[in-house]
Scaffold this active site. Structure first.
Site, PDB file in Angstrom:
ATOM      1  N   VAL A  37      35.658  39.602  40.677  1.00 19.83           N
ATOM      2  CA  VAL A  37      36.580  38.515  40.996  1.00 19.83           C
ATOM      3  C   VAL A  37      37.515  38.208  39.825  1.00 19.83           C
ATOM      4  O   VAL A  37      38.720  38.095  39.995  1.00 19.83           O
ATOM      5  CB  VAL A  37      35.804  37.240  41.419  1.00 19.83           C
ATOM      6  CG1 VAL A  37      36.752  36.073  41.650  1.00 19.83           C
ATOM      7  CG2 VAL A  37      34.969  37.520  42.656  1.00 19.83           C
ATOM      8  N   CYS A  38      36.978  38.084  38.628  1.00 21.70           N
ATOM      9  CA  CYS A  38      37.767  37.621  37.485  1.00 21.70           C
ATOM     10  C   CYS A  38      38.549  38.731  36.776  1.00 21.70           C
ATOM     11  O   CYS A  38      39.623  38.467  36.242  1.00 21.70           O
ATOM     12  CB  CYS A  38      36.858  36.939  36.456  1.00 21.70           C
ATOM     13  SG  CYS A  38      35.979  35.505  37.092  1.00 21.70           S
TER      14      CYS A  38
END
Length: 130
Positions: free
Chosen positions: A117-118
Site C-alpha cells: 500500500v505505502c
C-alpha cells in the site's frame, strides 16, 4: 551499476502513523517503530534531506498522526510533512512529489509501513519520472 552516494540521496518516510503502524503483520510493532527512528536519526546525522508524509492524520480511528518520535528526531521535516487526504499513491499528491523533487536528490531511500500500500506505487512513479 551506479554506486550508492549519500550526496545524491534523500530519505522518504511514508505513512509511519500510530494507527497505520499496527497494519504491519510481519514485524512486531516495537521493532518497526525502532527501525523507523534509527533510519530517521541516521538521515539527520548524515545530513540527508528527509520528506515525511502521512495520509488522513485526522482519522484517529485508523491512520492517526505520525509517530511522535519522528517529531523529536526530525523536527523540521515533521513540521514540513505532507499531510495527504487519502491519496494512496503518495506520488500522486502534488505537494509530496514536489517535496521529493525539491530535495535536489535523485536517489531515494523510501520506507513505508507496508510495501503493497505505502511503497510500491510511489517508488514506481518516482522511477518512471527519473
Amino acid at each position: 551499476m551506479k554506486l550508492f552516494n549519500l550526496d545524491d540521496t534523500a530519505v522518504i518516510l511514508i505513512d509511519h502513523q500510530v494507527g497505520t503502524n499496527t497494519w504491519a503483520s510481519t514485524t512486531p510493532l516495537p521493532l518497526l517503530q525502532r527501525n523507523v527512528i534509527i533510519l530517521a536519526k541516521f538521515a539527520r546525522g548524515a545530513g540527508l534531506p528527509v520528506v515525511l508524509t502521512s495520509s488522513q492524520e485526522t482519522n484517529i480511528n485508523v491512520q492517526g498522526p505520525l509517530m511522535p518520535e519522528l517529531q523529536d528526531a526530525l523536527p523540521e521535516a515533521f513540521a514540513a510533512r505532507i499531510k495527504r487526504q487519502g491519496v494512496v499513491n503518495a506520488w500522486d499528491d502534488p505537494a509530496f512529489a514536489a517535496a521529493c523533487r525539491n530535495t535536489g536528490r535523485k536517489n531515494f531511500v523510501m520506507a513505508g509501513v507496508t510495501t503493497d500500500v505505502c511503497m510500491v506505487s510511489p517508488a514506481i512513479s518516482a522511477v518512471e519520472e527519473g
